[in-house]
Design a protein around this motif. Structure first.
Motif, PDB file in Angstrom:
ATOM      1  N   LEU A 272       0.697  -1.510   0.133  1.00  0.00           N
ATOM      2  CA  LEU A 272       0.135   0.063  -0.115  1.00  0.00           C
ATOM      3  C   LEU A 272       0.632   1.076   0.070  1.00  0.00           C
ATOM      4  N   LYS A 273       2.067   1.400   0.493  1.00  0.00           N
ATOM      5  CA  LYS A 273       2.819   2.241   0.556  1.00  0.00           C
ATOM      6  C   LYS A 273       3.593   2.553  -0.780  1.00  0.00           C
ATOM      7  N   TYR A 274       3.789   1.493  -1.296  1.00  0.00           N
ATOM      8  CA  TYR A 274       4.436   1.699  -2.895  1.00  0.00           C
ATOM      9  C   TYR A 274       3.488   2.153  -3.686  1.00  0.00           C
ATOM     10  N   LEU A 275       2.357   1.725  -3.563  1.00  0.00           N
ATOM     11  CA  LEU A 275       1.071   2.209  -4.224  1.00  0.00           C
ATOM     12  C   LEU A 275       0.678   3.480  -4.242  1.00  0.00           C
ATOM     13  N   ALA A 276       0.729   3.962  -3.014  1.00  0.00           N
ATOM     14  CA  ALA A 276       0.588   5.369  -2.457  1.00  0.00           C
ATOM     15  C   ALA A 276       1.491   6.296  -3.181  1.00  0.00           C
ATOM     16  N   VAL A 277       2.933   5.994  -3.043  1.00  0.00           N
ATOM     17  CA  VAL A 277       4.072   6.636  -3.715  1.00  0.00           C
ATOM     18  C   VAL A 277       3.813   6.619  -5.155  1.00  0.00           C
ATOM     19  N   ALA A 278       3.470   5.670  -5.720  1.00  0.00           N
ATOM     20  CA  ALA A 278       3.296   5.456  -7.384  1.00  0.00           C
ATOM     21  C   ALA A 278       2.302   6.498  -7.703  1.00  0.00           C
ATOM     22  N   ILE A 279       1.195   6.620  -6.905  1.00  0.00           N
ATOM     23  CA  ILE A 279       0.115   7.617  -7.059  1.00  0.00           C
ATOM     24  C   ILE A 279       0.611   9.009  -7.319  1.00  0.00           C
ATOM     25  N   ALA A 280       1.341   9.342  -5.939  1.00  0.00           N
ATOM     26  CA  ALA A 280       1.871  10.613  -5.925  1.00  0.00           C
ATOM     27  C   ALA A 280       2.721  11.213  -6.882  1.00  0.00           C
ATOM     28  N   THR A 281       3.508   9.984  -7.246  1.00  0.00           N
ATOM     29  CA  THR A 281       4.423  10.533  -8.330  1.00  0.00           C
ATOM     30  C   THR A 281       3.754  10.616  -9.654  1.00  0.00           C
ATOM     31  N   ALA A 282       2.826  10.061 -10.005  1.00  0.00           N
ATOM     32  CA  ALA A 282       2.201  10.291 -11.193  1.00  0.00           C
ATOM     33  C   ALA A 282       1.318  11.432 -11.301  1.00  0.00           C
ATOM     34  N   VAL A 283       0.673  11.794 -10.002  1.00  0.00           N
ATOM     35  CA  VAL A 283       0.030  13.078  -9.855  1.00  0.00           C
ATOM     36  C   VAL A 283       1.104  14.183  -9.872  1.00  0.00           C
ATOM     37  N   ALA A 284       1.908  14.190  -9.446  1.00  0.00           N
ATOM     38  CA  ALA A 284       3.145  15.267  -9.557  1.00  0.00           C
ATOM     39  C   ALA A 284       3.835  15.332 -10.922  1.00  0.00           C
ATOM     40  N   MET A 285       3.826  14.196 -11.619  1.00  0.00           N
ATOM     41  CA  MET A 285       4.427  14.493 -13.066  1.00  0.00           C
ATOM     42  C   MET A 285       3.184  15.053 -14.053  1.00  0.00           C
ATOM     43  N   ALA A 286       1.937  14.656 -13.649  1.00  0.00           N
ATOM     44  CA  ALA A 286       0.966  15.148 -14.422  1.00  0.00           C
ATOM     45  C   ALA A 286       0.819  16.602 -14.177  1.00  0.00           C
ATOM     46  N   LEU A 287       1.100  17.232 -13.161  1.00  0.00           N
ATOM     47  CA  LEU A 287       1.135  18.577 -12.840  1.00  0.00           C
ATOM     48  C   LEU A 287       2.175  19.376 -13.276  1.00  0.00           C
ATOM     49  N   GLY A 288       3.154  18.655 -13.079  1.00  0.00           N
ATOM     50  CA  GLY A 288       4.486  19.196 -13.610  1.00  0.00           C
ATOM     51  C   GLY A 288       4.684  19.261 -14.942  1.00  0.00           C
ATOM     52  N   LEU A 289       4.080  18.501 -15.950  1.00  0.00           N
ATOM     53  CA  LEU A 289       4.134  18.512 -17.231  1.00  0.00           C
ATOM     54  C   LEU A 289       2.928  19.495 -17.992  1.00  0.00           C
ATOM     55  N   THR A 290       2.541  20.418 -17.344  1.00  0.00           N
ATOM     56  CA  THR A 290       1.328  21.122 -18.023  1.00  0.00           C
ATOM     57  C   THR A 290       1.910  22.570 -18.422  1.00  0.00           C
ATOM     58  N   SER A 291       3.261  22.580 -18.653  1.00  0.00           N
ATOM     59  CA  SER A 291       3.869  23.851 -19.139  1.00  0.00           C
ATOM     60  C   SER A 291       4.420  23.663 -20.433  1.00  0.00           C
ATOM     61  N   CYS A 292       4.449  24.544 -21.374  1.00  0.00           N
ATOM     62  CA  CYS A 292       5.214  24.295 -22.735  1.00  0.00           C
ATOM     63  C   CYS A 292       5.812  25.497 -22.905  1.00  0.00           C
ATOM     64  N   ASN A 293       7.076  25.558 -23.872  1.00  0.00           N
ATOM     65  CA  ASN A 293       7.469  26.616 -24.387  1.00  0.00           C
ATOM     66  C   ASN A 293       7.590  26.519 -25.917  1.00  0.00           C
ATOM     67  N   VAL A 294       7.219  27.683 -26.670  1.00  0.00           N
ATOM     68  CA  VAL A 294       7.155  27.477 -28.245  1.00  0.00           C
ATOM     69  C   VAL A 294       8.058  28.645 -28.549  1.00  0.00           C
ATOM     70  N   THR A 295       8.805  28.404 -29.617  1.00  0.00           N
ATOM     71  CA  THR A 295       9.545  29.562 -30.291  1.00  0.00           C
ATOM     72  C   THR A 295       9.543  29.593 -31.586  1.00  0.00           C
ATOM     73  N   ARG A 296       8.949  30.606 -32.190  1.00  0.00           N
ATOM     74  CA  ARG A 296       8.804  30.920 -33.689  1.00  0.00           C
ATOM     75  C   ARG A 296       9.715  31.585 -34.338  1.00  0.00           C
ATOM     76  N   THR A 297      10.497  31.512 -35.378  1.00  0.00           N
ATOM     77  CA  THR A 297      11.399  32.282 -36.038  1.00  0.00           C
ATOM     78  C   THR A 297      10.963  32.705 -37.206  1.00  0.00           C
ATOM     79  N   ILE A 298      10.528  33.981 -37.623  1.00  0.00           N
ATOM     80  CA  ILE A 298      10.214  34.531 -39.066  1.00  0.00           C
ATOM     81  C   ILE A 298      11.387  35.254 -39.584  1.00  0.00           C
ATOM     82  N   THR A 299      11.513  34.926 -41.070  1.00  0.00           N
ATOM     83  CA  THR A 299      12.527  35.568 -41.552  1.00  0.00           C
ATOM     84  C   THR A 299      12.151  36.099 -43.006  1.00  0.00           C
TER      85      THR A 299
END
Length: 71
Positions: free
Chosen positions: A16-43
């Motif tokens: 149950l401890k391993y399961l709780a850690v796995a769920i907490a890790t999945a939630v942290a990754m889901a929240l941490g991966l919600t940002s993005c960076n885009v660069t556009r170059t126009i010549t």
């Protein structure tokens, strides 16, 4: 219903401890991966010839960068 032994209880608690850690890790990754960076170059380039072999080249470059985060 059969009672659990002490070893089975320890294994269950550990699982149950391993399961709780796995769920907490999945939630942290889901929240941490919600940002993005885009660069556009126009010549943009414009060329014109004047007075024989003399060339005039006008070139402009625009770099736009966006940082986004999901709320």
């Amino acid at each position: 219903m059969k009672q659990l032994t002490d070893i089975q209880k320890e294994r269950l608690v550990k699982a149950l401890k391993y399961l709780a850690v796995a769920i907490a890790t999945a939630v942290a990754m889901a929240l941490g991966l919600t940002s993005c960076n885009v660069t556009r170059t126009i010549t943009t380039e414009s060329k014109s010839l004047s007075h024989g072999d003399t060339a005039i080249i006008i070139q402009s470059k625009t770099i736009e960068s966006y940082n986004a985060m999901k709320n």
